[in-house]
Design a protein around this motif. Structure first.
Motif, short mmCIF file in Angstrom:
data_model
loop_
_atom_site.label_atom_id
_atom_site.label_comp_id
_atom_site.label_asym_id
_atom_site.label_seq_id
_atom_site.Cartn_x
_atom_site.Cartn_y
_atom_site.Cartn_z
N THR A 161 0.83 -1.21 0.00
CA THR A 161 0.00 0.00 0.00
C THR A 161 0.86 1.25 0.00
O THR A 161 0.59 2.22 -0.73
CB THR A 161 -0.93 0.01 1.23
OG1 THR A 161 -1.86 -1.08 1.12
CG2 THR A 161 -1.69 1.32 1.34
N ALA A 162 1.90 1.25 0.82
CA ALA A 162 2.78 2.42 0.91
C ALA A 162 3.41 2.73 -0.44
O ALA A 162 3.41 3.89 -0.88
CB ALA A 162 3.87 2.18 1.96
N ARG A 163 3.93 1.72 -1.11
CA ARG A 163 4.60 1.98 -2.40
C ARG A 163 3.60 2.47 -3.44
O ARG A 163 3.91 3.38 -4.23
CB ARG A 163 5.30 0.71 -2.89
CG ARG A 163 6.45 0.28 -2.00
CD ARG A 163 7.32 -0.78 -2.65
NE ARG A 163 8.14 -0.20 -3.71
CZ ARG A 163 9.03 -0.90 -4.42
NH1 ARG A 163 9.19 -2.19 -4.21
NH2 ARG A 163 9.75 -0.31 -5.35
N LYS A 164 2.39 1.92 -3.44
CA LYS A 164 1.38 2.38 -4.39
C LYS A 164 1.00 3.84 -4.11
O LYS A 164 0.89 4.65 -5.04
CB LYS A 164 0.14 1.48 -4.31
CG LYS A 164 0.34 0.08 -4.88
CD LYS A 164 -0.94 -0.74 -4.74
CE LYS A 164 -0.77 -2.14 -5.34
NZ LYS A 164 -2.00 -2.96 -5.15
N ALA A 196 9.81 5.34 0.43
CA ALA A 196 9.67 6.54 -0.41
C ALA A 196 10.83 6.67 -1.38
O ALA A 196 10.65 6.95 -2.57
CB ALA A 196 9.57 7.78 0.48
N ALA A 197 12.04 6.46 -0.88
CA ALA A 197 13.22 6.55 -1.74
C ALA A 197 13.14 5.56 -2.89
O ALA A 197 13.57 5.84 -4.01
CB ALA A 197 14.49 6.34 -0.92
N SER A 198 12.56 4.38 -2.63
CA SER A 198 12.44 3.36 -3.68
C SER A 198 11.50 3.81 -4.79
O SER A 198 11.55 3.29 -5.91
CB SER A 198 11.95 2.04 -3.09
OG SER A 198 10.56 2.08 -2.80
N GLU A 199 10.63 4.79 -4.48
CA GLU A 199 9.68 5.32 -5.47
C GLU A 199 10.08 6.71 -5.95
O GLU A 199 9.28 7.39 -6.59
CB GLU A 199 8.28 5.35 -4.87
CG GLU A 199 7.70 3.99 -4.53
CD GLU A 199 7.50 3.11 -5.76
OE1 GLU A 199 7.23 3.67 -6.85
OE2 GLU A 199 7.63 1.88 -5.64
#
Length: 280
Positions: free
Chosen positions: A46-49, A100-103
């Motif tokens: 959910t966070a990444r989306k 967040a950094a991954s996105e």
């Protein structure tokens, strides 16, 4: 001079098969979002989306940490020693910052959730523990290159209610503090929120919300359910993303404020507080 305000929402609170709110619709309306960090809602997927949606919408993102209360949605107060609370907050902020950094997103602010937010409203010990966590996270993220991306901000912005121990602790620590009002909540005579268990605590009708917000902006501070005015600067207006009317409320607010000539900006672009230096 044009009035500049921030419209924000608490989002990313779905968990597994449990869906909470309409993040995509809200992110098309707000300028900043505070995302759950797994302790009251949100899972890593959910966070990444949600982070990807926020990046696409050019919405600034902050951490929305809470007590470890997934079953109670973070709305039950807990007796946690300050040192343990500080570590729990760092854990949550750090986890969200890495996702967040991954996105391709960097965190810009921190806003406590639910019972923790309400406790920090009145309790200086809890407020100082939160502020220490924000200071430490600011230093760590600045060193990692994964945080504090806006030119005028050297620390994570602290979102806090006016006339609160949390705001006072943030100011004492020289953090950039954004004072926020709630569009959809009623206030008691001392400036805290009317408990959700009481009638009228949560405003559901967009027209009632507009009147509530307009009254506070015209008064220049918090206006209580019984008519008291508590003067304070207002930087941000929050709409809770978990209410069924959230999208309609955010739509009405955004449209009305813009019609009135108010500029809506992400928290780090707010002119009044972003140049506050981080305490070294």
């Amino acid at each position: 001079m044009t009035l500049t305000l921030n419209l924000n929402a608490d989002l990313g609170e779905s968990y597994g098969a449990w869906s909470m709110g309409n993040d995509a619709a809200m992110l098309a309306l707000v300028q900043s979002a505070s995302l759950a960090c797994g302790f009251h809602g949100e899972d890593p997927v959910t966070a990444r989306k949600t982070l990807a949606l926020a990046r696409a919408a050019q919405v600034s993102v902050g951490a929305h940490p809470s007590y470890p209360d997934l079953l109670g949605f973070g709305r039950r107060e807990m007796a946690i020693p300050p040192e343990e609370l500080e570590a729990l907050l760092l854990y949550q902020i750090g986890a969200l910052a890495t996702l967040a950094a991954s996105e391709g997103v960097t965190l810009t602010h921190v806003k406590p959730h639910g019972a923790l937010y309400n406790r920090a409203w009145r309790d200086p010990v809890t407020a100082r523990a939160i502020v220490r966590a924000v200071q430490t996270a600011s230093q760590a993220l600045a060193g990692s290159g994964h945080g504090i991306p806006w030119q005028n901000t050297r620390a994570l912005i602290l979102l806090a209610p006016p006339h609160s121990a949390l705001a006072a602790a943030g100011h004492d620590a020289a953090l950039p503090v954004a004072h926020e009002i709630f569009a959809d909540r009623a206030y008691t005579a001392d400036g805290t929120l009317v408990p959700r268990s009481e009638p009228g605590a949560v405003l559901h009708d967009p027209d009632a919300v507009l009147r509530h917000v307009q009254t506070m902006l015209e008064a220049g501070g918090v206006v209580t359910a019984t008519g008291e005015v508590l003067p304070a600067p207002i930087h941000a207006i929050c709409v809770h993303g978990d209410t069924p009317e959230a999208v309609a409320i955010a739509q009405a607010l955004a449209a009305t404020l813009q019609e009135q000539g108010v500029a809506l900006a992400p928290l780090p672009a707010m002119p009044d507080f972003v140049r506050t230096p981080f305490a070294s």
